[in-house]
Design a protein around this motif. Structure first.
Motif, mmCIF file in Angstrom:
data_model
loop_
_atom_site.group_PDB
_atom_site.id
_atom_site.type_symbol
_atom_site.label_atom_id
_atom_site.label_comp_id
_atom_site.label_asym_id
_atom_site.label_seq_id
_atom_site.Cartn_x
_atom_site.Cartn_y
_atom_site.Cartn_z
ATOM 1 N N MET A 1 0.858 -1.201 0.000
ATOM 2 C CA MET A 1 0.000 0.000 0.000
ATOM 3 C C MET A 1 0.890 1.245 0.000
ATOM 4 S SD MET A 1 -3.170 0.698 2.526
ATOM 5 C CE MET A 1 -2.177 0.303 3.947
ATOM 6 N N ASN A 2 0.626 2.153 -0.929
ATOM 7 C CA ASN A 2 1.520 3.300 -1.058
ATOM 8 C C ASN A 2 0.715 4.566 -1.357
ATOM 9 O OD1 ASN A 2 3.495 5.096 -1.578
ATOM 10 N ND2 ASN A 2 4.344 4.041 -3.359
ATOM 11 N N PHE A 3 0.584 5.390 -0.327
ATOM 12 C CA PHE A 3 -0.176 6.635 -0.490
ATOM 13 C C PHE A 3 0.721 7.804 -0.922
ATOM 14 C CE2 PHE A 3 -2.937 4.179 2.280
ATOM 15 C CZ PHE A 3 -4.204 4.480 1.811
ATOM 16 N N ASP A 4 1.984 7.491 -1.195
ATOM 17 C CA ASP A 4 2.973 8.534 -1.472
ATOM 18 C C ASP A 4 2.750 9.156 -2.859
ATOM 19 O OD1 ASP A 4 5.156 10.133 -1.441
ATOM 20 O OD2 ASP A 4 6.640 8.521 -1.290
ATOM 21 N N TYR B 1 -5.979 9.003 -1.824
ATOM 22 C CA TYR B 1 -6.078 7.551 -2.052
ATOM 23 C C TYR B 1 -6.231 7.266 -3.553
ATOM 24 C CZ TYR B 1 -8.533 3.115 -2.666
ATOM 25 O OH TYR B 1 -8.929 1.879 -3.137
ATOM 26 N N SER C 1 -3.090 8.047 -5.643
ATOM 27 C CA SER C 1 -1.847 7.324 -5.338
ATOM 28 C C SER C 1 -1.934 5.858 -5.769
ATOM 29 C CB SER C 1 -1.582 7.381 -3.831
ATOM 30 O OG SER C 1 -2.542 6.592 -3.150
ATOM 31 N N ASP C 2 -0.799 5.168 -5.630
ATOM 32 C CA ASP C 2 -0.754 3.743 -5.983
ATOM 33 C C ASP C 2 -1.533 2.880 -4.996
ATOM 34 O OD1 ASP C 2 0.776 4.507 -8.094
ATOM 35 O OD2 ASP C 2 2.698 3.932 -7.199
ATOM 36 N N ALA C 3 -1.952 3.469 -3.854
ATOM 37 C CA ALA C 3 -2.760 2.706 -2.892
ATOM 38 C C ALA C 3 -4.054 2.220 -3.542
ATOM 39 C CB ALA C 3 -3.082 3.563 -1.670
ATOM 40 N N SER D 1 -4.440 1.112 -6.678
ATOM 41 C CA SER D 1 -4.063 0.535 -7.981
ATOM 42 C C SER D 1 -5.131 -0.389 -8.579
ATOM 43 C CB SER D 1 -2.726 -0.207 -7.859
ATOM 44 O OG SER D 1 -2.789 -1.114 -6.785
#
Ligand code: NAD
Length: 251
Positions: free
Chosen positions: A1-4, A228, A231-233, A235
């Protein structure tokens, strides 16, 4: 999980004030470069100056998003400045309150042009860039008015335009899945901005009486969902509509 979203390149239409301004500021604080796109360039420049304090690159571009030529030029400028477009918060919108039986043809067309046709124009121009670069995230602003009919104010064109935004979102999500271009929307309830605060007091009283939360939302209360989706979160999230209305549409 990546919210960056640090280092990502974002466009925010209707970014000069209200919800767009708040999301643009949130993107900048999260480390993204932001293009503030608005018909009101003076306000857009002021917003850009403020948001720059986050230490990212922020530009303001005057664009009437209902004009295809201006939209193409805006997207070209963003690509020249930023090199790519990772996120597009496709948010500019208007509301005209006229009774259906009295509404002028011009008012109907203006609302559909800004709220639906322009959402397509911006998504198309940005989508072409994202397809070429191998992906991206487009987030359209629909509304709880796509799900319910607001009262007491008459706003049939607005409601129809926002319902159109949801089905457009789903259509683009399906078409652009092979290109890794995700398309989602948010459906806010009543949010404190110029659009709602300028309404007559008796309308606002009805809105609060009907609401579960007994208050309007703040623009910044939409940011978490938008980050959300940006970002990639998210996907595996595409074609979705996130209703953010303090349960208004639940009752
Ligand atoms: P707002 O009126 O405060 O801001 C809208 C921004 O869009 C302004 O900066 C305006 O200059 C810009 N804009 C309008 N027409 C444009 C055009 N043709 N080209 C470029 N820019 C244009 O409104 P807001 O409340 O921040 O609304 C933002 C979005 O959220 C709209 O799509 C609105 O329908 C939607 N929305 C708002 C609420 C709410 O309660 N405020 C609820 C649900 C959805």
């Amino acid at each position: 999980m990546n919210f960056d979203i640090r280092g990502k390149k974002a466009i925010v239409t209707g970014g000069a004030r209200g919800i767009g301004k708040s999301i643009a500021e949130g993107f900048a604080k999260a480390g993204a470069d932001v293009a503030i796109v608005d018909i009101d360039i003076d306000e857009a420049k002021k917003t850009a100056e403020k948001i720059k304090q986050a230490g990212v690159k922020v530009i303001a571009i005057k664009t009437d998003v209902t004009k295809p030529d201006q939209v193409s030029a805006m997207v070209r400028e963003v690509v020249e400045e930023f090199g790519r477009i990772d996120i597009c918060f496709n948010n500019a919108g208007i509301c005209i309150n006229e009774k259906a039986e009295e509404m002028s043809y011009e008012s109907w067309c203006r609302v559909i042009d800004v709220n639906l046709t322009a959402v397509f124009l911006v998504a198309q121009a940005v989508g072409r860039v994202m397809i070429k670069q191998g992906g991206g995230s487009i987030i359209n602003t629909a509304s709880m008015s796509a799900h319910i009919v607001n009262i007491p104010q008459p706003q049939c064109a607005y409601n129809a335009s926002k319902a159109g935004v949801i089905q457009l979102t789903k259509s683009l999500a399906v078409e652009w899945m092979p290109y890794n271009v995700r398309v989602n929307c948010i459906s806010p309830g009543y949010i404190s901005t110029a659009m709602t605060l300028s309404a007559p007091d008796e309308w606002k009283k009805t809105w609060l009486d009907l609401s579960v939360a007994r208050r309007m939302g703040k623009p910044e209360e939409l940011l978490g969902a938008v980050i959300y989706l940006a970002s990639d979160a998210s996907s595996f999230t595409t074609g979705a509509d996130i209703i953010i209305d303090g349960a208004f549409t639940c009752v």
